[in-house]
Design a protein around this motif. Structure first.
Motif, PDB file in Angstrom:
ATOM      1  N   ILE A 257       0.868  -1.170   0.000  1.00  0.00           N
ATOM      2  CA  ILE A 257       0.000   0.000   0.000  1.00  0.00           C
ATOM      3  C   ILE A 257       0.905   1.220   0.000  1.00  0.00           C
ATOM      4  O   ILE A 257       1.581   1.500   0.988  1.00  0.00           O
ATOM      5  CB  ILE A 257      -0.937  -0.001   1.222  1.00  0.00           C
ATOM      6  N   PHE A 258       0.931   1.928  -1.118  1.00  0.00           N
ATOM      7  CA  PHE A 258       1.908   2.997  -1.322  1.00  0.00           C
ATOM      8  C   PHE A 258       1.231   4.362  -1.444  1.00  0.00           C
ATOM      9  O   PHE A 258       0.283   4.539  -2.200  1.00  0.00           O
ATOM     10  CB  PHE A 258       2.733   2.716  -2.582  1.00  0.00           C
ATOM     11  N   GLY A 259       1.741   5.319  -0.685  1.00  0.00           N
ATOM     12  CA  GLY A 259       1.250   6.691  -0.755  1.00  0.00           C
ATOM     13  C   GLY A 259      -0.170   6.869  -0.286  1.00  0.00           C
ATOM     14  O   GLY A 259      -0.961   7.561  -0.954  1.00  0.00           O
ATOM     15  N   PRO A 260      -0.574   6.296   0.867  1.00  0.00           N
ATOM     16  CA  PRO A 260      -1.959   6.457   1.321  1.00  0.00           C
ATOM     17  C   PRO A 260      -2.237   7.889   1.752  1.00  0.00           C
ATOM     18  O   PRO A 260      -1.408   8.534   2.403  1.00  0.00           O
ATOM     19  CB  PRO A 260      -2.045   5.494   2.514  1.00  0.00           C
ATOM     20  N   GLY A 261      -3.397   8.392   1.370  1.00  0.00           N
ATOM     21  CA  GLY A 261      -3.718   9.761   1.776  1.00  0.00           C
ATOM     22  C   GLY A 261      -4.988  10.270   1.137  1.00  0.00           C
ATOM     23  O   GLY A 261      -5.782   9.530   0.562  1.00  0.00           O
ATOM     24  N   HIS A 262      -5.168  11.589   1.270  1.00  0.00           N
ATOM     25  CA  HIS A 262      -6.335  12.338   0.790  1.00  0.00           C
ATOM     26  C   HIS A 262      -7.634  11.573   1.069  1.00  0.00           C
ATOM     27  O   HIS A 262      -8.348  11.144   0.155  1.00  0.00           O
ATOM     28  CB  HIS A 262      -6.236  12.672  -0.688  1.00  0.00           C
ATOM     29  N   ASN A 263      -7.934  11.465   2.343  1.00  0.00           N
ATOM     30  CA  ASN A 263      -9.081  10.661   2.760  1.00  0.00           C
ATOM     31  C   ASN A 263     -10.323  11.502   2.991  1.00  0.00           C
ATOM     32  O   ASN A 263     -10.291  12.739   2.987  1.00  0.00           O
ATOM     33  CB  ASN A 263      -8.743   9.903   4.042  1.00  0.00           C
ATOM     34  N   SER A 264     -11.436  10.810   3.200  1.00  0.00           N
ATOM     35  CA  SER A 264     -12.668  11.410   3.706  1.00  0.00           C
ATOM     36  C   SER A 264     -13.236  10.459   4.739  1.00  0.00           C
ATOM     37  O   SER A 264     -12.795   9.307   4.843  1.00  0.00           O
ATOM     38  CB  SER A 264     -13.673  11.655   2.575  1.00  0.00           C
ATOM     39  N   PHE A 265     -14.181  10.933   5.527  1.00  0.00           N
ATOM     40  CA  PHE A 265     -14.786  10.101   6.566  1.00  0.00           C
ATOM     41  C   PHE A 265     -16.281   9.945   6.320  1.00  0.00           C
ATOM     42  O   PHE A 265     -16.961  10.876   5.885  1.00  0.00           O
ATOM     43  CB  PHE A 265     -14.587  10.730   7.952  1.00  0.00           C
ATOM     44  N   THR A 266     -16.793   8.758   6.625  1.00  0.00           N
ATOM     45  CA  THR A 266     -18.225   8.512   6.662  1.00  0.00           C
ATOM     46  C   THR A 266     -18.435   7.370   7.650  1.00  0.00           C
ATOM     47  O   THR A 266     -17.563   7.089   8.477  1.00  0.00           O
ATOM     48  CB  THR A 266     -18.782   8.199   5.252  1.00  0.00           C
ATOM     49  N   VAL A 267     -19.599   6.724   7.605  1.00  0.00           N
ATOM     50  CA  VAL A 267     -19.844   5.558   8.449  1.00  0.00           C
ATOM     51  C   VAL A 267     -20.227   4.380   7.565  1.00  0.00           C
ATOM     52  O   VAL A 267     -20.769   4.562   6.470  1.00  0.00           O
ATOM     53  CB  VAL A 267     -20.956   5.819   9.492  1.00  0.00           C
ATOM     54  N   ASN A 268     -19.940   3.163   8.048  1.00  0.00           N
ATOM     55  CA  ASN A 268     -20.302   1.986   7.272  1.00  0.00           C
ATOM     56  C   ASN A 268     -21.763   1.619   7.503  1.00  0.00           C
ATOM     57  O   ASN A 268     -22.512   2.345   8.171  1.00  0.00           O
ATOM     58  CB  ASN A 268     -19.350   0.823   7.564  1.00  0.00           C
ATOM     59  N   GLU A 269     -22.177   0.486   6.971  1.00  0.00           N
ATOM     60  CA  GLU A 269     -23.575   0.083   7.060  1.00  0.00           C
ATOM     61  C   GLU A 269     -24.017  -0.187   8.500  1.00  0.00           C
ATOM     62  O   GLU A 269     -25.206  -0.123   8.812  1.00  0.00           O
ATOM     63  CB  GLU A 269     -23.812  -1.161   6.200  1.00  0.00           C
ATOM     64  N   GLU A 270     -23.048  -0.457   9.374  1.00  0.00           N
ATOM     65  CA  GLU A 270     -23.358  -0.674  10.786  1.00  0.00           C
ATOM     66  C   GLU A 270     -23.222   0.604  11.609  1.00  0.00           C
ATOM     67  O   GLU A 270     -23.386   0.581  12.827  1.00  0.00           O
ATOM     68  CB  GLU A 270     -22.435  -1.752  11.373  1.00  0.00           C
ATOM     69  N   GLY A 271     -22.930   1.704  10.958  1.00  0.00           N
ATOM     70  CA  GLY A 271     -22.813   2.975  11.652  1.00  0.00           C
ATOM     71  C   GLY A 271     -21.448   3.251  12.250  1.00  0.00           C
ATOM     72  O   GLY A 271     -21.267   4.245  12.958  1.00  0.00           O
ATOM     73  N   LYS A 272     -20.458   2.408  11.961  1.00  0.00           N
ATOM     74  CA  LYS A 272     -19.112   2.611  12.491  1.00  0.00           C
ATOM     75  C   LYS A 272     -18.324   3.563  11.577  1.00  0.00           C
ATOM     76  O   LYS A 272     -18.451   3.485  10.346  1.00  0.00           O
ATOM     77  CB  LYS A 272     -18.378   1.278  12.596  1.00  0.00           C
ATOM     78  N   PRO A 273     -17.518   4.458  12.156  1.00  0.00           N
ATOM     79  CA  PRO A 273     -16.773   5.400  11.320  1.00  0.00           C
ATOM     80  C   PRO A 273     -15.731   4.698  10.462  1.00  0.00           C
ATOM     81  O   PRO A 273     -15.048   3.778  10.919  1.00  0.00           O
ATOM     82  CB  PRO A 273     -16.120   6.335  12.339  1.00  0.00           C
ATOM     83  N   ILE A 274     -15.630   5.145   9.224  1.00  0.00           N
ATOM     84  CA  ILE A 274     -14.655   4.603   8.289  1.00  0.00           C
ATOM     85  C   ILE A 274     -13.938   5.741   7.573  1.00  0.00           C
ATOM     86  O   ILE A 274     -14.454   6.851   7.463  1.00  0.00           O
ATOM     87  CB  ILE A 274     -15.302   3.661   7.249  1.00  0.00           C
ATOM     88  N   SER A 275     -12.751   5.426   7.114  1.00  0.00           N
ATOM     89  CA  SER A 275     -11.951   6.363   6.326  1.00  0.00           C
ATOM     90  C   SER A 275     -11.850   5.837   4.904  1.00  0.00           C
ATOM     91  O   SER A 275     -11.518   4.667   4.684  1.00  0.00           O
ATOM     92  CB  SER A 275     -10.550   6.504   6.933  1.00  0.00           C
ATOM     93  N   ILE A 276     -12.177   6.687   3.942  1.00  0.00           N
ATOM     94  CA  ILE A 276     -12.010   6.367   2.525  1.00  0.00           C
ATOM     95  C   ILE A 276     -10.777   7.130   2.048  1.00  0.00           C
ATOM     96  O   ILE A 276     -10.736   8.353   2.133  1.00  0.00           O
ATOM     97  CB  ILE A 276     -13.236   6.793   1.700  1.00  0.00           C
ATOM     98  N   TYR A 277      -9.768   6.414   1.581  1.00  0.00           N
ATOM     99  CA  TYR A 277      -8.506   7.052   1.196  1.00  0.00           C
ATOM    100  C   TYR A 277      -8.043   6.476  -0.131  1.00  0.00           C
ATOM    101  O   TYR A 277      -8.623   5.510  -0.638  1.00  0.00           O
ATOM    102  CB  TYR A 277      -7.447   6.815   2.282  1.00  0.00           C
ATOM    103  N   HIS A 278      -7.010   7.070  -0.714  1.00  0.00           N
ATOM    104  CA  HIS A 278      -6.466   6.479  -1.936  1.00  0.00           C
ATOM    105  C   HIS A 278      -5.033   6.010  -1.707  1.00  0.00           C
ATOM    106  O   HIS A 278      -4.325   6.505  -0.834  1.00  0.00           O
ATOM    107  CB  HIS A 278      -6.552   7.442  -3.131  1.00  0.00           C
ATOM    108  N   ALA A 279      -4.625   5.049  -2.514  1.00  0.00           N
ATOM    109  CA  ALA A 279      -3.246   4.546  -2.482  1.00  0.00           C
ATOM    110  C   ALA A 279      -2.998   3.740  -3.747  1.00  0.00           C
ATOM    111  O   ALA A 279      -3.937   3.271  -4.400  1.00  0.00           O
ATOM    112  CB  ALA A 279      -3.001   3.675  -1.251  1.00  0.00           C
ATOM    113  N   ARG A 280      -1.730   3.592  -4.084  1.00  0.00           N
ATOM    114  CA  ARG A 280      -1.343   2.692  -5.172  1.00  0.00           C
ATOM    115  C   ARG A 280      -0.904   1.357  -4.577  1.00  0.00           C
ATOM    116  O   ARG A 280      -0.563   1.270  -3.397  1.00  0.00           O
ATOM    117  CB  ARG A 280      -0.181   3.284  -5.989  1.00  0.00           C
ATOM    118  N   ASP A 281      -0.866   0.310  -5.426  1.00  0.00           N
ATOM    119  CA  ASP A 281      -0.384  -0.985  -4.950  1.00  0.00           C
ATOM    120  C   ASP A 281       1.019  -1.288  -5.480  1.00  0.00           C
ATOM    121  O   ASP A 281       1.459  -2.435  -5.467  1.00  0.00           O
ATOM    122  CB  ASP A 281      -1.364  -2.113  -5.302  1.00  0.00           C
ATOM    123  N   TYR A 282       1.712  -0.265  -5.942  1.00  0.00           N
ATOM    124  CA  TYR A 282       3.116  -0.393  -6.327  1.00  0.00           C
ATOM    125  C   TYR A 282       3.810   0.922  -6.011  1.00  0.00           C
ATOM    126  O   TYR A 282       3.171   1.968  -5.840  1.00  0.00           O
ATOM    127  CB  TYR A 282       3.268  -0.750  -7.809  1.00  0.00           C
TER     128      TYR A 282
END
Length: 333
Positions: A257-282
């Motif tokens: 997982i390379f260069g993770p960042g620029h995330n946003s926050f929401t909640v999953n289907e169970e209402g738990k907070p999650i982070s949506i971020y981007h990354a490359r796999d190389y």
């Protein structure tokens, strides 16, 4: 379905991901498309259904002038009963003249109803510093009855530091207060190749407000830091904020997982907070000529060497954990 799958993407080839869960129960997703030429929205009932959800192009770049190049990092928000998209754009004749712009949806269905341009985000009447230089990554959040705009801006030209600024909002298109500098690149991990703080995202927990941000250049060195303040504090006072000494999320070579960042926050289907971020796999980004505008006259070698035109920053998901003090932390599983 568990959202703890940090090694798998939820939407391929979408950097700067932003997810908003609306009162209708749907997740609305947007992000930077690899060609940087339009704003796309999709929706789904679950986070992982976003991958195959139908996409809707709600706006396309202009052919020249403002909003004609580098359509970056859109965010979709529902404010005062209306849908808005905040994004950054530059010009064909000045490709680094990035400024924040706003779209408004004329109806309640952001996928089908008309979107109109409201123009550039406006500074407060007595603010002569905001949005006059390289500005991008605007996000909106509310706290204690006030609405705030947080964004990244360079001062002093293309190669100056990118800082994060914060101001109270008067309306969805205009600031109420002068800019306050929330953070500047202080540490070595924020200064790799470029001095960068950008991509803010907000999450609250146990009486605290936390702002994650991304740092350094967009390759494997890209990482995330954290600001925190008491919810009851004056958010426009430097003394209200504390900054993490070290990154809270960074490249993991073992998990690819390379260069993770620029995330946003929401909640999953169970209402738990999650982070949506981007990354490359190389690790080493390679520019793809297929996503570069025809107006870009650089050589093939120059394009291949440009990591901005590597399309494989994928949107991923991670459950947010909290320590005993209530501070969020981020782990790959």
């Amino acid at each position: 379905m568990s959202t703890n799958k940090t090694n798998s993407s939820i939407v391929d080839q979408r950097a700067d991901p932003f997810v908003y869960k609306h009162t209708d129960g749907y997740y609305y997703f947007t992000g930077s498309v690899p060609t940087f030429d339009r704003i796309e929205i999709r929706r789904a009932k679950t986070i992982h259904e976003l991958q195959n959800a139908k996409t809707f192009d709600v706006w396309h770049k202009h052919n020249f002038g403002p909003m004609s190049r580098h359509i970056w990092a859109p965010e979709i928000h529902y404010l005062d009963g209306k849908w808005y998209v905040y994004f950054a754009a530059s010009e064909e004749d000045d490709i680094w003249k990035l400024r924040p712009y706003v779209l408004e949806c004329k109806g309640q269905d952001p996928l089908a109803d008309e979107w109109i341009e409201l123009g550039q985000m406006q500074a407060a009447d007595d603010d002569d510093k905001s949005f006059i230089d390289f500005s991008l990554d605007g996000t909106v959040f509310e706290n204690k009855g006030k609405r705030y705009f947080c964004w990244a801006e360079k001062t002093g030209g293309q190669f100056a530091a990118s800082n994060l600024y914060l101001a109270e909002m008067e309306s969805p298109i205009k600031l109420k207060t002068v800019q306050f500098m929330l953070t500047t690149p202080d540490y070595d991990w924020e200064r790799i190749d470029f001095w960068v703080n950008e991509g803010p995202a907000v999450i609250k927990n146990k009486g605290k407000i936390y702002i994650t941000f991304s740092a350094s250049a967009t390759g494997a060195c890209y990482c995330m830091g954290l600001m925190e303040a008491d919810e009851d504090a004056d958010l426009l006072d430097r003394n209200s904020w504390k900054k993490s000494r070290y990154p809270v999320l960074e490249t993991n070579y073992d998990k690819k997982i390379f260069g993770p960042g620029h995330n946003s926050f929401t909640v999953n289907e169970e209402g738990k907070p999650i982070s949506i971020y981007h990354a490359r796999d190389y690790e080493n980004a390679v520019g793809d000529p297929a996503v570069v505008p025809e107006s870009d006259k650089r050589s093939l070698e120059e394009i291949i060497a440009d990591p901005l035109y590597d399309p494989n920053r994928h949107a991923r998901v991670m459950e947010v954990q909290f320590d005993e003090t209530g501070k969020p932390f981020f782990e790959f599983y």
